[in-house]
Design an enzyme around this catalytic site. Structure first.
Site, short mmCIF file in Angstrom:
data_model
loop_
_atom_site.label_atom_id
_atom_site.label_comp_id
_atom_site.label_asym_id
_atom_site.label_seq_id
_atom_site.Cartn_x
_atom_site.Cartn_y
_atom_site.Cartn_z
N ASP A 268 0.80 -1.30 -0.17
CA ASP A 268 -0.21 -0.19 -0.01
C ASP A 268 0.65 1.24 0.01
OD1 ASP A 268 -2.23 -1.61 0.41
OD2 ASP A 268 -2.42 -1.24 2.48
N LYS A 290 -4.38 2.56 -2.35
CA LYS A 290 -5.21 2.89 -1.30
C LYS A 290 -4.68 3.85 -0.45
CE LYS A 290 -7.58 -1.40 -0.64
NZ LYS A 290 -9.02 -0.41 -0.76
#
Ligand code: SAH
Length: 512
Positions: A268, A290
């Protein structure tokens, strides 16, 4: 609309400049020459002999140390020649070391060595050296060399002392047995992945049982276990790994191990770049986004990618900021793997709240002021404040609340908690980029925190911590409870103070 991001492979960055190239020279049975009779020359002769070199020492006036070392050479023979060196002495030598009084003698020796094509080291005179001796941690056949490129030999020694303490002596036996078993594993008929699995089992066992004497039955057990799970090994797996809030020192040992054995790492935006340095260089690293409000991959796409990679035999690490089980959608990823029959495992990480608390030096619970600790999200699926938060709990004066993903909604959350009875003067601290080098701490009250955070408009991830436990923490900040950007509290401990206390070791002399 939330833009969709295609999972992209990030090319590993090119290697950073390297001050020294560590190479491990094999000298067994080769000739090494040493000039000088001092204690320093004696120690180098011992070192070269320990590696198996046949050492010829040229010394008109050998010290007691040199005579003693020659009498008890650790491995290769040490011969003392009671005269000065001459050019013919470099014949057939693989390596040359000299202890010289002055630069003129050093230059003379180094020039002769180079003319003969022999790499040279003049002790404590880096200008005349082709190579340097590092500090050594010896668990042969496991050998660790440490160099600071001459910048700080004492620092190198302190690191050596740390490693000495960390690396059990028993590793000698395990490394020895690895050498012994290597050929049997090669000819065992195991596939490449199977052999790797064998060595992973071996390593996991050796690391946890360093003091055990390795036996043939250990070997047989590793082989049986490898064969037993052979199919599953080749099928790949998924490991959800917590990367912690930023500081790589907060990774767990198991997280590091998972990173080092991964074929593919899906990470991420929240994962600090330094963390990826722990992965194998050959591992494929893919950013799957994200950021909350920026472009991100859809969860379904991440799940599908993860599963398809595992199905073709890859060991996939799904690397998430903080702890994977806290606001990390781990539940969905675990369920997707299970539904697809992929073995899945999770490795916990330090969540942002714990990272922030450690940096603030404030306990999140307190026997009188905070009997409850609650983590809430400020971000529902639609990006707004979740409608089903428990306001009674959020207004509880004896709770510590940590709000994750607070950027857009902390104003509304605070206002509603105050409306339900929370004192607007309750301390609130926003921590941006907790535990990272650019961490920012903004201390205010719950009534003011949203405005302070808006003013600061931080770019990194933020959590807001609310509760009376922060009253003391805010008091030791520079600007009091309504301060703006405050510096992180300074840590009092000094790791070097302990390390420098270790006994002076004679390998200090060997440092570059
Ligand atoms: N699993 C993560 C949380 C993921 S949700 C954990 O356990 O920490 C994403 C939110 O976590 C961010 O919006 C932010 O609120 C918080 N966060 C993650 N890392 C952070 C950090 N280093 N500093 C401050 N907040 C952080």
């Amino acid at each position: 609309m939330i833009a969709s991001r295609i999972p992209s492979e990030t090319r590993p960055p090119r290697m950073e400049a390297l001050a020294r190239l560590p190479i491990f020279v094999a000298l067994t049975g080769k000739r090494a020459i040493v000039s000088g009779g001092s204690a320093a020359a004696a120690w180098k002769a011992e070192l070269l002999s320990a590696e198996g070199a046949k050492v010829d020492v040229y010394a008109e006036d050998p010290s007691e140390e040199l005579i003693a070392v020659a009498a008890e050479a650790p491995h290769g023979a040490i011969a003392i020649h009671h005269r000065r060196w001459n050019v013919a002495d470099f014949n057939e030598a693989q390596i040359a070391v000299a202890a010289c009084e002055d630069d003129q003698a050093a230059e003379h020796f180094a020039t002769a060595a180079r003319a003969a094509g022999v790499p040279v080291n003049v002790i404590d005179k880096p200008a005349f050296c082709d190579f340097a001796f590092g500090a050594i941690v010896n668990r042969s056949p496991l050998v660790i060399g440490i160099s600071t490129d001459g910048a700080a030999p004492v620092f190198g020694q302190a690191i050596r002392a740390k490693l000495e303490a960390m690396i059990p002596r028993g590793f000698v036996r395990w490394a020895e047995s690895a050498r012994h078993w290597r050929r049997a594993v090669q000819s065992s008929g195991l596939s490449f992945a199977g052999r790797r699995r064998f060595w992973q089992l071996f390593t996991a066992y050796a690391v946890t049982h360093p003091d055990r004497e390795p036996t043939q039955s250990d070997f047989d057990a590793f082989l049986t276990r490898t064969r037993g799970v052979g199919k599953a090994v080749d099928e790949g797996s998924v490991t959800l790994v917590g990367a912690g809030p930023g500081d790589p020192e907060l990774l767990t040992l198991r997280a590091v191990r998972a990173l080092q054995s991964a074929d593919v790492i899906l990470f991420d935006d929240l994962v600090a770049p330094e963390i990826l340095d722990f992965a194998r260089r050959e591992a494929k690293k893919m950013l799957v986004g994200k950021t909350g409000y920026g472009p991100s991959c859809k969860q379904d796409e991440i799940n599908a990618l993860m599963i398809s990679l595992a199905k073709v035999g890859k060991r996939v690490v799904r690397l998430k900021g903080g702890d994977p089980m806290i606001f990390g959608r781990a539940g969905e990823e675990i369920a997707a793997c299970r539904a697809a029959g992929i073995p899945v495992e999770a490795v916990p990480g330090i969540t942002a709240a714990q990272g922030a608390a450690s940096r603030l030096g404030v306990s999140l619970t307190h026997r009188r002021h905070a009997r409850r600790l609650q983590y809430v999200t400020g971000h529902a699926e639609d990006g707004r404040l979740p409608s089903d938060l428990d306001w009674k709990s959020l207004a509880d004066p004896s709770a510590t609340t940590v709000v994750y993903m607070p950027k857009k909604t902390i104003g509304e959350l605070s206002a509603r908690a105050i409306a339900r009875g929370l004192d607007s003067k309750t301390p609130a601290i926003a921590v941006v980029g907790a535990t990272r080098p650019d961490e920012i701490i903004i201390a205010a009250t719950v009534g003011e925190i949203a405005a302070r955070l808006d003013e600061a408009a931080p770019v990194g991830p933020v959590i807001v911590l609310i509760g009376h436990v922060f009253a003391a923490g805010a008091a030791h900040s520079k600007h009091g409870t309504s301060g703006r950007s405050l510096e992180a509290p300074h840590h009092q401990f000094s790791p070097t103070a302990q390390m420098m206390g270790s006994p002076k070791n004679r390998t200090t002399k060997a440092a570059t």
